[in-house]
Motif scaffolding. Structure first.
Motif: not given
Length: 501
Positions: A285-293, A299-304, A308-312
């Motif tokens: 659920r990360l936008g292509p713009d964020f990944l293309a940057a 930062a990738f894991l922080e955005r996950l 709420r795409m990581l185990p709590e």
């Protein structure tokens, strides 16, 4: 040839050329400068007195001779001049015994040597210091000029106005001119200013396409005092082909990953995202713009985590520790984990190391697989509960004679502890258990023939006396895929026995 060495020699040559313009600026070659004067007549009588390699005394001409020469000590500087003219002379001088004398001639000079106790006295005859110094400078200049002339890469010099004032043979060959037929001014083949980003080019260089529009070069421009500029061009066609092939390979890989349902994320040595596929954006659920940057791994894991795409985790510190462990495990090639996400999805995440320090993460949505597995497990548990509720002792054997299913009544009848033990049990082991309880029964052989037999399979019932009050009724029923159900039931002795033994 090593590129760094070539640039160093080329720079030194140009500097020496500029310093010796009044003497012999490019005595032959492709330049617009005048030729220098010829050296003066030689003279005789230059004296040196050495203590080991240390010069302790010299005539004034000797100091003038050594001044332009190169070397760590005066002894090595003198050797740099004498060896080309008198090969092996320095070794002979070193081996000269006390009181010994020697005399060598060659290369237009004569050297007389005499060992005086610990000192070595040398007398060089045949040229004045000025002439010798000038000759040495000219020889070094000629050597460097030949080095540049035979260099396989173009080297050129421009004045403050940008006009070409000197070129080497490689540059001249690119213009199509001949050394004996040069038309000034020569064309500018390389103009300062990058025309393409070149991550694989030389440090401080510019990737420039030649005027022919085909060849590529890594060019370095050095500014000198007075406004002149010296340029060096290293052919980069091979590098450009490699970069195009690399980009083509990356594009082919990207196209292959486009249709994958598994999310792909490739992080380089600096842990920057270099490659991803559309499935990654969908699963995370990360936008292509964020990944293309090209975000960093953290930062990738922080955005996950924000999505709420990581185990709590209970606290931020434990989460940071977990992410550090994820990276270390992926670098070692041993990271594989199932993430149960707060939204109910379940992801299988795998980390793999790659050459050059890169790592790859694969994200696969296994929610459906986990749901199906849980449903199948629930159905098995329900079926087992149903079988356990049957009062008769039941055991089901496969066509190979392995025990597949049994119920609680079966374990109770035959005194089996740990009814849920998953250790495989064969029909022979089961019959041995039954026979130990009822050794006089003769139907066990018939039952052994029934289990594992695919031909003439039929249902039959037999009874076995247990004691004066009860008997054991045994029933076998063929099932699909060659399986056999064996059921035992304890009946009172007052009932009519069926084929009782």
């Amino acid at each position: 040839m090593d590129i760094a060495f070539f640039l160093t020699v080329a720079a030194a040559t140009v500097m020496a050329t500029g310093a010796a313009t009044a003497v012999a600026v490019f005595l032959s070659g492709h330049t617009r400068g005048p030729k220098g004067p010829a050296p003066g007549p030689p003279a005789e009588g230059i004296t040196f007195l050495f203590d080991d390699e240390r010069l302790i005394d010299s005539s004034p001409e000797g100091l003038l001779l050594l001044a332009p020469l190169r070397g760590r000590t005066d002894w090595t500087r003198l050797g740099g001049y004498l060896e080309p003219r008198l090969p092996g002379v320095m070794a002979r001088l070193t081996a000269l015994p006390p009181g010994g004398e020697t005399r060598d001639s060659g290369g237009g000079v004569t050297l007389e040597a005499r060992r005086e106790n610990a000192h070595l006295r040398l007398i060089l005859r045949g040229a004045t210091a000025a002439a010798l110094s000038l000759t040495a400078a000219e020889e070094e200049l000629a050597l460097l000029r030949r080095t540049l002339e035979t260099a396989p890469w173009p080297v050129w010099r421009t004045d403050p106005a940008g006009e070409i004032t000197w070129v080497n043979a490689a540059y001249l060959a690119l213009t199509g001119s001949k050394p004996d037929d040069i038309t000034w001014p020569l064309p500018r083949l390389f103009l300062p200013g990058p025309r393409e980003t070149a991550p694989g080019s030389l440090p401080g260089s510019q990737r420039i396409q030649g005027v022919d529009g085909e060849a590529w070069f890594d060019c370095v421009f050095t500014a000198e005092k007075g406004g002149d500029t010296v340029g060096y061009a290293i052919p980069a066609d091979g590098m450009m082909r490699m970069e195009r092939q690399l980009r083509g390979s990356q594009q082919a890989m990207s196209d292959a990953f486009m249709g994958l349902a598994i999310g792909l994320a490739v992080f380089d040595r600096g842990r920057k995202l270099q490659m991803f596929n559309p499935a990654l954006a969908d699963l995370t659920r990360l936008g292509p713009d964020f990944l293309a940057a090209r975000p960093s791994l953290f930062a990738f894991l922080e955005r996950l985590r924000e999505q709420r795409m990581l185990p709590e985790r209970r606290d931020y510190a434990s989460w940071r520790q977990q992410m550090t462990e994820v990276q270390k495990a992926a670098e070692a090639g041993g990271y594989e984990e199932t993430w149960s996400l707060p939204g109910g999805q379940t992801y299988r995440v795998t980390g793999q190391p790659h050459p050059e320090g890169a790592i790859t993460f694969l994200l696969e949505d296994i929610t459906g697989e986990i749901t199906l597995s849980r449903r199948f497990r629930a159905e098995i548990e329900l079926s087992q509960e149903v079988i356990d509720a049957i009062p008769d002792a039941i055991a089901v054997f496969s066509a190979a004679g392995m025990l597949l299913v049994s119920n609680r009544a079966y374990a109770s009848l035959w005194g089996i502890e740990g009814g849920e033990d998953l250790t495989p049990v064969e029909i022979d082991q089961a019959i041995a258990l039954w026979e130990a309880k009822l050794p006089e029964a003769t139907l066990w052989g018939r039952l052994r023939q029934q289990v594992g037999t695919l031909d003439r399979r039929e249902e039959w019932t037999a009874a076995i006396r247990r004691d004066g009050a009860t008997f054991l009724q045994c029933r076998t029923t063929p099932l699909s895929d060659g399986a056999t159900l064996v059921a035992f039931q304890i009946r009172p002795a007052g009932e009519r026995l069926l084929a009782a033994e």
